[in-house]
Design an enzyme around this catalytic site. Structure first.
Site, PDB file in Angstrom:
ATOM      1  N   GLU A   1       0.828  -1.217   0.000  1.00 39.51           N
ATOM      2  CA  GLU A   1       0.000   0.000   0.000  1.00 39.51           C
ATOM      3  C   GLU A   1       0.851   1.252   0.000  1.00 39.51           C
ATOM      4  O   GLU A   1       0.526   2.245  -0.675  1.00 39.51           O
ATOM      5  CB  GLU A   1      -0.901   0.045   1.245  1.00 39.51           C
ATOM      6  CG  GLU A   1      -1.834  -1.119   1.434  1.00 39.51           C
ATOM      7  CD  GLU A   1      -1.241  -2.191   2.343  1.00 39.51           C
ATOM      8  OE1 GLU A   1      -0.081  -2.622   2.106  1.00 39.51           O
ATOM      9  OE2 GLU A   1      -1.931  -2.616   3.279  1.00 39.51           O
ATOM     10  N   CYS A  14      -2.507  -2.316   7.621  1.00 37.59           N
ATOM     11  CA  CYS A  14      -2.065  -2.235   9.021  1.00 37.59           C
ATOM     12  C   CYS A  14      -2.178  -0.790   9.520  1.00 37.59           C
ATOM     13  O   CYS A  14      -2.657   0.094   8.806  1.00 37.59           O
ATOM     14  CB  CYS A  14      -0.619  -2.724   9.127  1.00 37.59           C
ATOM     15  SG  CYS A  14       0.589  -1.587   8.408  1.00 37.59           S
TER      16      CYS A  14
END
Lengths: 149, 149
Positions: free
Chosen positions: A58, A86
């Protein structure tokens, strides 16, 4: 009317990135960022190769998309990622003000939901797209790793 | 015995990085990472120049330190940063398993404490070192920005 460019289509593209990570011995997570049905960033986890905990799929996709757009905000963009982001990636998505985040498998241990990370109030969140494929590749990776060690 | 290399010494180095950011028109936050009293990474916020929300001082310092150490874990390292880390940087610090984080000014709006971000249980946290200097530079930046616009 035919709708070829749906969430499943783009999650398959993210899964292709996860497969590349798998083949490199990285925890297999892949991501793409899409604007107006066009992929503007593709990335996969590279934490082992780069020796860098910040090299999640990401994070790289956010940087690449901002570079493509020549601006730091990802308004009108959608991130497709095979695993729930996360804390770190959730925090980056918060700053990016991205319009939509679609993830496949949940991460009940380290995912942003369990960790209490806040995404931007403007960000729409969709989960569970191709979740079986997205979690299968991770399970396969850790089983292979365990048998190899 | 003389102890020249204390938290104040290294926070001054982080403040020098923040001054560089200030002069570039970036929100003035600076960071250094130290191992055995030696600075192995220096960085300042570059989100505007790079058009990249992930380019916080801490993120760059983590990447640079890992590169120096040729390993992704920052055991035995201390991060000095002028402003309390955000969710994203807190999340990156979590993954790095860094030994100690020292920050100057608190960020009651966007800091990891207010946002509920978890650092690694092994990470020791110290705050308030040169906090007046660290917050003064940020206030000065936003006052100058307001008067300029």
């Amino acid at each position: 009317m035919l709708q070829p460019f749906d969430d499943t289509y783009f999650m398959k593209k993210a899964l292709q990135e996860a497969e590349i990570a798998y083949d490199m011995g990285e925890v297999p997570v892949g991501a793409v960022i899409v604007v107006q049905n066009r992929i503007i960033a593709r990335a996969h986890n590279l934490t082992e190769k780069l020796h860098d905990v910040t090299a999640h799929a990401e994070m790289q996709a956010i940087t690449a998309a901002a570079n493509f757009l020549d601006g730091k905000y990802l308004h009108d963009c959608t991130l497709y990622v095979t695993l729930e982001p996360c804390q770190m990636c959730g925090g980056a998505l918060f700053w990016s003000q991205i319009s939509k985040v679609v993830y496949g498998a949940s991460d009940p241990q380290r995912g942003f939901k369990a960790m209490g990370t806040r995404l931007h109030p403007k960000t729409k969140i969709v989960n569970g797209v191709l979740k079986d494929d997205c979690s299968e590749i991770i399970k396969r990776f850790f089983i292979a790793k365990r048998n190899f060690n």
